[in-house]
Design a protein around this motif. Sequence first.
Motif, short mmCIF file in Angstrom:
data_model
loop_
_atom_site.label_atom_id
_atom_site.label_comp_id
_atom_site.label_asym_id
_atom_site.label_seq_id
_atom_site.Cartn_x
_atom_site.Cartn_y
_atom_site.Cartn_z
N LYS A 152 0.86 -1.18 0.00
CA LYS A 152 0.00 0.00 0.00
C LYS A 152 0.90 1.23 0.00
CE LYS A 152 -3.90 -2.08 2.50
NZ LYS A 152 -4.79 -1.98 3.69
N ASP A 164 -6.25 4.46 0.87
CA ASP A 164 -6.68 3.05 0.84
C ASP A 164 -7.22 2.67 -0.53
OD1 ASP A 164 -9.00 4.48 0.76
OD2 ASP A 164 -10.05 3.29 2.28
N GLU A 167 -4.12 -1.06 -3.63
CA GLU A 167 -3.53 -2.21 -2.92
C GLU A 167 -3.03 -3.21 -3.95
OE1 GLU A 167 -4.74 -5.68 0.33
OE2 GLU A 167 -6.10 -3.98 -0.02
#
Length: 317
Positions: A152, A164, A167
């Motif tokens: 990340k 977020d 990923e």
Amino acid sequence: KKKEIEKFCRMIYIGGDNIIEEKKIIPLKFDLMFKKVFGNAEDKMPLRKLLDCVLKIEPKEITILNQEIIGSSYYNKGTIVDLIVEIEDGTKIGIEVNTNVNKSLINRNLFYMFKIMVQNRKKGSMYNKLEKHIQINFDCEGYHEEPIMRYKLMDEKTKNILTDKIEIVRIDVPYFVKKCYNEDIKNLDYKDRFIGLIGAEDIELARTITAGDESMEAIMKKMEDFSVNEEILGAYDAEEHRQFLEEARREQWREEAFEEGKEEGLKEGLKEGLKEGLKEGLEQGVSNTAKNMKIEGIDIELISKVTGLSVEQIKEL
């Protein structure tokens, strides 16, 4: 006839019309097989199991965004990744099987990941509503520091995550294949067996991995059915041939590089030898000159000044 012979060579004859006990199976790491098994819009069970094993998610809805590539010719290399799916919250998941791992390929995966993120963005759309993107890479060669590595964007000191929305998951498939080979299958969890199955090339190992589990046995059945499919067989044989030719070319390049290196080494050796020889010859010539001057009775201080040798060196001649 050639295809029939090749097909027969993959089988053990049992007797009468009762053929077949296949000795080999086309592995899931072969991208056309992977697409056929996991990209089937009519049966998403294998895909659901994959997402559960790798991401620990059980989405209610899964949409395959690149459905058009599943049945397309294996030779169409214009596709971005093997599978792109979207789940109910808008998260997009790219799934790629990498037959080899190097820096160039990792960079290519990153490029495709960002390309997928922006290709459907509308002008003026709000960036605070940017969908999350997860890239899953099944790496079928090479070695990872950990069996499953998750990346990340984060600060290197504090480890605070910047966003977020991105990923990347990299999976060391050979690690799980070896685990399935070397350990008692009964003691392995579903994830270990599932990832091991993706890399399994031996049919007996694949059957051992899948035995006793309904969902895995269903995946195994798909693999067996597709392994005698003419389209997939032809593509797999072509890919094996292509890899053979590539390896032969690499071996030729290695040999040529080695020969070139030997030639360069010889040149350098000759150059260094000549340089060293000249140096030794000059030193010997100066020594002989000093010796002859000393025999003629010339003053040692003058000999030293002319030849550059020290008084001590001249006295030892």
